[in-house]
Design a protein around this motif. Sequence first.
Motif, PDB file in Angstrom:
ATOM      1  N   PRO A 182      46.084  34.588  36.009  1.00 38.56           N
ATOM      2  CA  PRO A 182      46.202  35.911  36.512  1.00 38.56           C
ATOM      3  C   PRO A 182      46.275  36.795  35.271  1.00 38.56           C
ATOM      4  N   LEU A 183      46.655  36.372  34.161  1.00 41.68           N
ATOM      5  CA  LEU A 183      46.911  37.419  32.866  1.00 41.68           C
ATOM      6  C   LEU A 183      45.652  37.791  32.484  1.00 41.68           C
TER       7      LEU A 183
ATOM      8  N   ARG B  51      46.142  39.389  24.384  1.00 38.79           N
ATOM      9  CA  ARG B  51      45.753  38.113  24.133  1.00 38.79           C
ATOM     10  C   ARG B  51      43.921  38.351  23.643  1.00 38.79           C
ATOM     11  N   ARG B  52      43.606  39.385  23.836  1.00 43.00           N
ATOM     12  CA  ARG B  52      42.056  39.604  23.336  1.00 43.00           C
ATOM     13  C   ARG B  52      41.126  38.640  24.178  1.00 43.00           C
ATOM     14  N   THR B  53      41.284  38.414  25.374  1.00 41.25           N
ATOM     15  CA  THR B  53      40.497  37.544  26.308  1.00 41.25           C
ATOM     16  C   THR B  53      40.972  38.046  27.768  1.00 41.25           C
ATOM     17  N   GLY B  54      39.887  37.932  28.559  1.00 36.08           N
ATOM     18  CA  GLY B  54      39.886  38.243  29.925  1.00 36.08           C
ATOM     19  C   GLY B  54      38.804  37.466  30.652  1.00 36.08           C
ATOM     20  N   ILE B  55      38.617  38.282  31.932  1.00 38.14           N
ATOM     21  CA  ILE B  55      37.391  37.583  32.887  1.00 38.14           C
ATOM     22  C   ILE B  55      36.339  38.931  32.980  1.00 38.14           C
ATOM     23  N   PRO B  56      35.134  38.577  33.451  1.00 38.08           N
ATOM     24  CA  PRO B  56      34.074  39.719  33.344  1.00 38.08           C
ATOM     25  C   PRO B  56      34.616  41.045  33.713  1.00 38.08           C
TER      26      PRO B  56
ATOM     27  N   MET C 136      38.878  43.574  41.612  1.00 36.19           N
ATOM     28  CA  MET C 136      39.863  43.073  40.481  1.00 36.19           C
ATOM     29  C   MET C 136      41.177  42.395  41.232  1.00 36.19           C
ATOM     30  N   VAL C 137      41.264  43.185  42.340  1.00 37.29           N
ATOM     31  CA  VAL C 137      42.664  42.638  43.155  1.00 37.29           C
ATOM     32  C   VAL C 137      42.168  41.446  44.003  1.00 37.29           C
ATOM     33  N   GLY C 138      40.987  41.664  44.508  1.00 42.10           N
ATOM     34  CA  GLY C 138      40.593  40.290  45.186  1.00 42.10           C
ATOM     35  C   GLY C 138      40.806  39.183  44.306  1.00 42.10           C
ATOM     36  N   ASN C 139      40.341  39.187  43.218  1.00 45.50           N
ATOM     37  CA  ASN C 139      40.397  38.108  42.355  1.00 45.50           C
ATOM     38  C   ASN C 139      41.629  37.573  42.025  1.00 45.50           C
ATOM     39  N   LEU C 140      42.817  38.492  41.932  1.00 42.88           N
ATOM     40  CA  LEU C 140      44.378  37.990  41.941  1.00 42.88           C
ATOM     41  C   LEU C 140      44.758  37.391  43.045  1.00 42.88           C
ATOM     42  N   LEU C 141      44.159  37.959  44.446  1.00 43.76           N
ATOM     43  CA  LEU C 141      44.484  37.465  45.831  1.00 43.76           C
ATOM     44  C   LEU C 141      43.946  35.907  45.819  1.00 43.76           C
ATOM     45  N   ASN C 142      42.762  35.714  45.311  1.00 41.09           N
ATOM     46  CA  ASN C 142      42.048  34.330  45.367  1.00 41.09           C
ATOM     47  C   ASN C 142      42.795  33.400  44.613  1.00 41.09           C
ATOM     48  N   ILE C 143      43.181  33.775  43.328  1.00 38.24           N
ATOM     49  CA  ILE C 143      44.385  33.093  42.363  1.00 38.24           C
ATOM     50  C   ILE C 143      45.689  32.814  43.167  1.00 38.24           C
ATOM     51  N   GLY C 144      45.968  33.709  43.953  1.00 39.71           N
ATOM     52  CA  GLY C 144      47.389  33.537  44.609  1.00 39.71           C
ATOM     53  C   GLY C 144      47.178  32.238  45.851  1.00 39.71           C
ATOM     54  N   LYS C 145      45.722  32.320  46.414  1.00 42.32           N
ATOM     55  CA  LYS C 145      45.457  31.428  47.382  1.00 42.32           C
ATOM     56  C   LYS C 145      45.398  29.848  46.853  1.00 42.32           C
ATOM     57  N   ARG C 146      45.056  29.988  45.461  1.00 35.17           N
ATOM     58  CA  ARG C 146      44.850  28.413  44.946  1.00 35.17           C
ATOM     59  C   ARG C 146      45.875  28.120  44.232  1.00 35.17           C
TER      60      ARG C 146
ATOM     61  N   SER D 267      53.352  31.817  42.833  1.00 39.15           N
ATOM     62  CA  SER D 267      52.011  31.917  43.662  1.00 39.15           C
ATOM     63  C   SER D 267      52.049  32.614  44.852  1.00 39.15           C
ATOM     64  N   TYR D 268      53.352  32.504  45.528  1.00 38.59           N
ATOM     65  CA  TYR D 268      53.400  33.453  46.576  1.00 38.59           C
ATOM     66  C   TYR D 268      53.785  34.863  46.392  1.00 38.59           C
ATOM     67  N   GLN D 269      54.406  35.083  45.160  1.00 37.67           N
ATOM     68  CA  GLN D 269      54.754  36.466  44.758  1.00 37.67           C
ATOM     69  C   GLN D 269      53.448  37.258  44.127  1.00 37.67           C
ATOM     70  N   LEU D 270      52.569  36.406  43.734  1.00 35.87           N
ATOM     71  CA  LEU D 270      51.228  36.923  43.317  1.00 35.87           C
ATOM     72  C   LEU D 270      50.420  37.381  44.568  1.00 35.87           C
ATOM     73  N   LEU D 271      50.456  36.324  45.549  1.00 38.25           N
ATOM     74  CA  LEU D 271      49.729  36.671  46.761  1.00 38.25           C
ATOM     75  C   LEU D 271      50.490  38.019  47.540  1.00 38.25           C
ATOM     76  N   ARG D 272      51.676  37.909  47.658  1.00 37.29           N
ATOM     77  CA  ARG D 272      52.224  38.993  48.218  1.00 37.29           C
ATOM     78  C   ARG D 272      51.761  40.284  47.580  1.00 37.29           C
ATOM     79  N   ASP D 273      51.573  40.544  46.165  1.00 36.00           N
ATOM     80  CA  ASP D 273      51.440  41.388  45.298  1.00 36.00           C
ATOM     81  C   ASP D 273      49.942  42.003  45.515  1.00 36.00           C
ATOM     82  N   SER D 274      49.075  41.013  45.372  1.00 33.47           N
ATOM     83  CA  SER D 274      47.650  41.405  45.642  1.00 33.47           C
ATOM     84  C   SER D 274      47.486  41.863  46.866  1.00 33.47           C
TER      85      SER D 274
END
Length: 484
Positions: free
Chosen positions: A176-177, A187-192, A280-290, A297-304
């Motif tokens: 999620p970072l 960190r000078r890295t990320g996703i698309p 962007m939020v949908g990506n976080l939501l899917n990470i929370g589901k995974r 992970s529950y906190q990430l799912l709640r936040d997203s």
Amino acid sequence: MCHSYFRWPRLQRFYQQNESYDWLKEFKTRHMVGQQIRRTVESISKRKCLTLKYYAKKILYFLRQQNILRNLKVFLERPPELQSALEGAVLVDQYCNPLADVTLESTSAQIEEITDKVKKNLRVKNATHPSLRFFFPGDCFVLENLEFQRQVICALNAVLYDQLQYKGNERDYYNPLNSYIHQVLLRRTGIPISLSVLYMTLARTLGVPLEPVNFPNHFLLRWCQNQRRWASDDIYDYVYIDAFGKGKQLAAKECENLIRHQVGADYYSAISTSELLLRMVGNLLNIGKRGEGNEKSYQLLRDSLDLYLTINPDNVQYLLLQARLYFHLGIWPEKCLCIFISVLVILIITVGLIMKHKRSGYNCVIYGWDPKCTMSQEWINTMRVHQLSKGADQPFYNVLVQDGTCRYAAQENLEPHSAPLEIAHPEVGRYFSEFSDTHYIANEELQARYPEDITVFTDERCLICAYFSPDSDETTFWRKQYYG
């Protein structure tokens, strides 16, 4: 009514205007509660009680999130041209990391440092480049010359990927970072999508108008090569930039190689800032589901979910997912009930329901509806429909109003009446056969016009009510409000 009610408007949330109160008693009670809170806070700071500190942190987390959520709502109410992708990304970052020191000012300052490096590189290649002229931060300008734009893109790639070594995080893609802009800069890295927000912000600051493209499985930016038309409808008038792939430039059909299957022209269109944030939020939501089912992970799912539903509040799938999550965690039953009621409103606002207009306050009954507004453009302009969050692109309802008028109301302006009552309108008998305590029953003519409403009105309520246990207070409340 006491003058205090009008002197302090915030009190209106807690007191009814048509009721009398002992204001001295109210003041003493609030003063005593305030003192108790202050004493508790002081005791937490003085004593090393780990339990108190734990709950204090939880409270701080919640309060900061509520403030950020209010800021996000204000942001979404702005005209699209005033919504910055960077500011939106910062709000998402802040909400998921409310205890971290993340601000738009600090993020903008870091991006300004990168901009200065790009200008330095650009100055070596072209000392007279227009982007090097002094301009005030926040000014919006566009380079008219395509060659000047190419020089900016070349300098941007050299600084971002060669000098600063930014890159796509292929090794730890689902961290999620990668979606938090302050972590991308650190960190000078990320996703698309996160790298695209950074790249697009830098390019626009230097006069190159890049646009976000919601390409499936790989977010892209597009850059128009047709100088005569900055907003072309032809996908071949654009070069597509892969910020995840070190700024690689692709022709339209080359983009399909990224996902290894063909897509239609619609996938090459530019999207709005709110759509970008949903992705962007949908990506976080899917990470929370995974996730592994732990607290993190529950906190990430709640936040997203909170963020997603703030941007798109009518998504029934995620509303029910949010309710199931709260039930699973055994928290916030009142919120769950509100979610189910909102689902009821979204799914089954049907003919016969007693509603209340959120803004005008009138009571009414629905006797017809359209999937979208069908009125003339003149009516839409006069009624300022464009100022609604969903504009004319939402269901609109024909309603009989208590005052004897007939009106046409947007879905977002209506809510179920908390105490359904009969509507004294002369046309009620034209559409309904009887009033059944909580709603009107459509007559045969109206049933023939809206047959699906009658079926859904029964089936969906039973489905939603099944989430509650038969003897729970929530079920009792539900039956009282909607079953009669």
